[in-house]
Design a protein around this motif. Structure first.
Motif, PDB file in Angstrom:
ATOM      1  N   GLY A   1      -2.333  51.297  93.666  1.00 11.23           N
ATOM      2  CA  GLY A   1      -0.873  51.565  93.861  1.00 11.23           C
ATOM      3  C   GLY A   1      -1.297  53.010  94.449  1.00 11.23           C
ATOM      4  N   VAL A   2      -0.576  54.348  94.602  1.00 11.34           N
ATOM      5  CA  VAL A   2      -0.202  54.861  95.484  1.00 11.34           C
ATOM      6  C   VAL A   2       0.908  56.678  94.341  1.00 11.34           C
ATOM      7  CG1 VAL A   2       0.365  56.539  96.752  1.00 11.34           C
ATOM      8  CG2 VAL A   2      -0.881  54.438  97.318  1.00 11.34           C
ATOM      9  N   ALA A   3       0.454  57.173  94.094  1.00 11.99           N
ATOM     10  CA  ALA A   3       1.625  57.981  93.571  1.00 11.99           C
ATOM     11  C   ALA A   3       1.396  59.128  93.686  1.00 11.99           C
ATOM     12  CB  ALA A   3       0.952  58.418  91.916  1.00 11.99           C
ATOM     13  N   TRP A   4       2.358  60.331  94.118  1.00 14.29           N
ATOM     14  CA  TRP A   4       3.151  61.749  94.165  1.00 14.29           C
ATOM     15  C   TRP A   4       2.934  62.705  92.777  1.00 14.29           C
ATOM     16  CZ3 TRP A   4       6.728  65.226  93.192  1.00 14.29           C
ATOM     17  CH2 TRP A   4       6.390  66.062  93.451  1.00 14.29           C
ATOM     18  N   VAL A   5       2.200  63.122  92.650  1.00 17.71           N
ATOM     19  CA  VAL A   5       2.439  64.279  90.838  1.00 17.71           C
ATOM     20  C   VAL A   5       2.692  65.980  91.940  1.00 17.71           C
ATOM     21  CG1 VAL A   5       1.073  63.167  90.101  1.00 17.71           C
ATOM     22  CG2 VAL A   5       0.181  64.557  91.190  1.00 17.71           C
ATOM     23  N   SER A   6       3.549  66.443  90.699  1.00 13.07           N
ATOM     24  CA  SER A   6       3.698  67.423  91.447  1.00 13.07           C
ATOM     25  C   SER A   6       2.787  68.431  90.671  1.00 13.07           C
ATOM     26  CB  SER A   6       5.178  68.143  90.808  1.00 13.07           C
ATOM     27  OG  SER A   6       5.336  68.165  89.364  1.00 13.07           O
ATOM     28  N   ASP A   7       2.644  70.212  91.241  1.00 15.77           N
ATOM     29  CA  ASP A   7       1.115  70.238  90.433  1.00 15.77           C
ATOM     30  C   ASP A   7       2.006  71.177  89.015  1.00 15.77           C
ATOM     31  OD1 ASP A   7      -0.051  71.115  92.766  1.00 15.77           O
ATOM     32  OD2 ASP A   7       1.337  72.691  93.452  1.00 15.77           O
ATOM     33  N   ARG A   8       3.058  71.183  88.821  1.00 14.73           N
ATOM     34  CA  ARG A   8       3.287  71.236  87.243  1.00 14.73           C
ATOM     35  C   ARG A   8       3.188  70.893  86.212  1.00 14.73           C
ATOM     36  NH1 ARG A   8       8.963  70.165  85.850  1.00 14.73           N
ATOM     37  NH2 ARG A   8       9.217  71.675  84.814  1.00 14.73           N
TER      38      ARG A   8
ATOM     39  N   GLN B   1      -0.020  66.663  95.399  1.00 12.90           N
ATOM     40  CA  GLN B   1      -1.118  66.148  95.681  1.00 12.90           C
ATOM     41  C   GLN B   1      -0.586  64.542  95.438  1.00 12.90           C
ATOM     42  OE1 GLN B   1      -4.425  65.058  93.201  1.00 12.90           O
ATOM     43  NE2 GLN B   1      -3.954  67.291  92.219  1.00 12.90           N
ATOM     44  N   VAL B   2      -1.081  63.406  96.301  1.00 15.65           N
ATOM     45  CA  VAL B   2      -1.168  62.054  96.082  1.00 15.65           C
ATOM     46  C   VAL B   2      -2.580  61.532  95.650  1.00 15.65           C
ATOM     47  CG1 VAL B   2      -0.738  60.791  98.078  1.00 15.65           C
ATOM     48  CG2 VAL B   2       0.148  61.880  98.028  1.00 15.65           C
ATOM     49  N   PHE B   3      -2.615  60.226  94.785  1.00 22.17           N
ATOM     50  CA  PHE B   3      -3.539  60.120  94.508  1.00 22.17           C
ATOM     51  C   PHE B   3      -3.722  58.005  94.528  1.00 22.17           C
ATOM     52  CE2 PHE B   3      -1.450  61.196  90.279  1.00 22.17           C
ATOM     53  CZ  PHE B   3      -2.382  59.855  89.666  1.00 22.17           C
ATOM     54  N   VAL B   4      -4.417  57.541  94.198  1.00 19.58           N
ATOM     55  CA  VAL B   4      -4.392  56.106  94.487  1.00 19.58           C
ATOM     56  C   VAL B   4      -4.904  55.738  93.128  1.00 19.58           C
ATOM     57  CG1 VAL B   4      -4.856  55.618  96.760  1.00 19.58           C
ATOM     58  CG2 VAL B   4      -6.503  55.487  94.974  1.00 19.58           C
TER      59      VAL B   4
END
Length: 413
Positions: A234-241, A86-89
């Motif tokens: 800022g913008v981050a992408w994080v893995s499900d794990r 997912q992506v979030f700010v």
């Protein structure tokens, strides 16, 4: 290919492209400190700043805001070429790196935390802070002073099976060199396949392509003000794990949420403007029939154009000498380095870096002094330098601007 005609159109899409609202006409070679802003992002910011409604309500405005956020997240996922997750700010790129690293360190136990000496303090300080708080073993992979980067081979020599969290800097804002992200990640996973890998992509984002499917990492962070949007998020992408480790969340709230409070819809919308710009540019330079394909074409064109600018700055234009032609000038990372991404950092015997930057600024050429402080000392101190001149370009810069820079350098040197 970015032709002169296309470059004119590109430049028309950015605010203050050839003049500072305080200084007047100037060449902007300070993009590593913050890129120029798309006019579309400026307009979007103003539009959303005026909307009083919050997300998550049962009314037409709230529904529209939620749709805009969802659409922006989908666009960002394509820009990242993200394999799920997912992506979030958040507040800023630095804040997001601290948060992702905190989640990874707190969610694992024992073992080794691994980073490198080339990293910006946004990731290195976060790892050091949480290593100290949790009494963890934090190790640094040495970078190559000559090349201005850290190699996959260096990571391979340092990684151990009990490495739990690793950080990678995608591109250095001091040397300008890009790391081989996929190769470094593969080197880590070959020895510690379950390691959580978090990447500082802040400097890289404006200079080409982000491909998280190829990278095989768990977190990637960008600062939109360095990739044609605005300050303030800022913008981050994080893995499900990584999410499964359980970041801080409101009690009773959604299980997989990373966001706190009401987010600025305008932040999401202005990042969508960035993705739309890459999409548009790809359509001008290539023939792909998908958004991701056009983003990839844009990345290739950006890289090629910036390589041409850097080569001219280093090697010269016509009868103007390049930086490599001056006795006593040292280019960090070397004059011929294929890892360079739109940035030339140098110092000169007999001239202080501050004096060179001041002379350039007096002639309307904006550059920056990097000092051997907590931001750049990891690069400059091993070279025995107190400071260096950073000249940072983006694809909207022109050969005429490089010519202007070199003409001033000729007077200074």
């Amino acid at each position: 290919m970015i032709t002169p005609e296309l470059l004119t159109t590109i430049r028309s899409k950015f605010a203050h492209v050839d003049a500072c609202p305080f200084q007047g006409p100037r060449v902007f070679f300070e993009n590593a400190g913050g890129a120029l802003t798309l006019k579309a992002a400026v307009e979007t910011s103003a539009r959303f700043a005026a909307i009083p409604d919050n997300q998550g309500r049962d009314n037409p405005a709230a529904h529209a805001l939620m749709d805009i956020i969802a659409d922006a997240k989908a666009a960002a996922m394509e820009w990242f070429n993200a394999p799920g997750g997912q992506v979030f700010v958040g507040e800023s790129g630095t804040e997001l790196l601290f948060r992702l690293i905190r989640t990874a360190v707190a969610g694992t136990s024992g073992g080794v935390l691994l980073g490198s000496t080339v990293e910006h303090p946004a990731s290195r300080s976060a790892m050091g802070h949480w290593a100290d708080k949790f009494s963890r073993d934090y190790r640094l992979v040495p970078h190559d002073d000559t090349l201005g980067l850290v190699t996959a081979e260096a990571y391979a020599a340092a990684v151990t099976p009990d490495t739990k969290v690793a950080t990678i800097l995608h591109t250095s804002p001091v040397t300008g060199m890009g790391m081989d992200l996929a190769a470094i990640s593969a080197a880590i996973r070959a020895v510690a396949p379950e390691c959580f890998i978090i990447v500082d992509g802040i400097q890289h984002a404006s200079h080409g392509l982000v491909d998280l499917t190829a990278a095989d990492v768990d977190g990637y962070v960008v600062s939109p003000y360095k990739v044609f949007s605005r300050h303030g998020y800022g913008v981050a992408w994080v893995s499900d794990r990584l999410t499964s480790l359980g970041p801080e969340q409101l009690a009773g709230g959604p299980d997989a949420a990373w966001e706190f409070g009401t987010r600025d819809t305008g932040a999401y919308a202005t990042f969508h403007d960035v993705v739309d710009y890459f999409d548009w540019l790809g359509g001008q330079v290539g023939s792909a029939d998908t958004r991701r394909g056009r983003i990839e074409d844009a990345g290739a064109a950006i890289k090629a154009h910036e390589r041409t600018l850097c080569d001219a700055m280093i090697g010269g234009i016509g009868n103007l000498k390049g930086l490599a032609d001056y006795d006593g000038v040292t280019i960090i990372g070397g004059a011929d380095n294929p890892a360079r991404e739109g940035l030339v950092c140098f110092y000169a015997n007999g001239h202080t870096s501050a004096d060179i930057v001041a002379a350039l600024n007096a002639e309307g050429v904006r550059t920056h002094v990097r000092k051997a402080d907590h931001y750049s000392g990891n690069i400059l101190t091993p070279l025995g330098q107190e400071a260096a001149v950073r000249v940072s370009m983006c694809h909207y810069n022109s050969m005429a601007e490089v010519t202007r820079f070199l003409s001033v350098i000729a007077e200074v040197m």
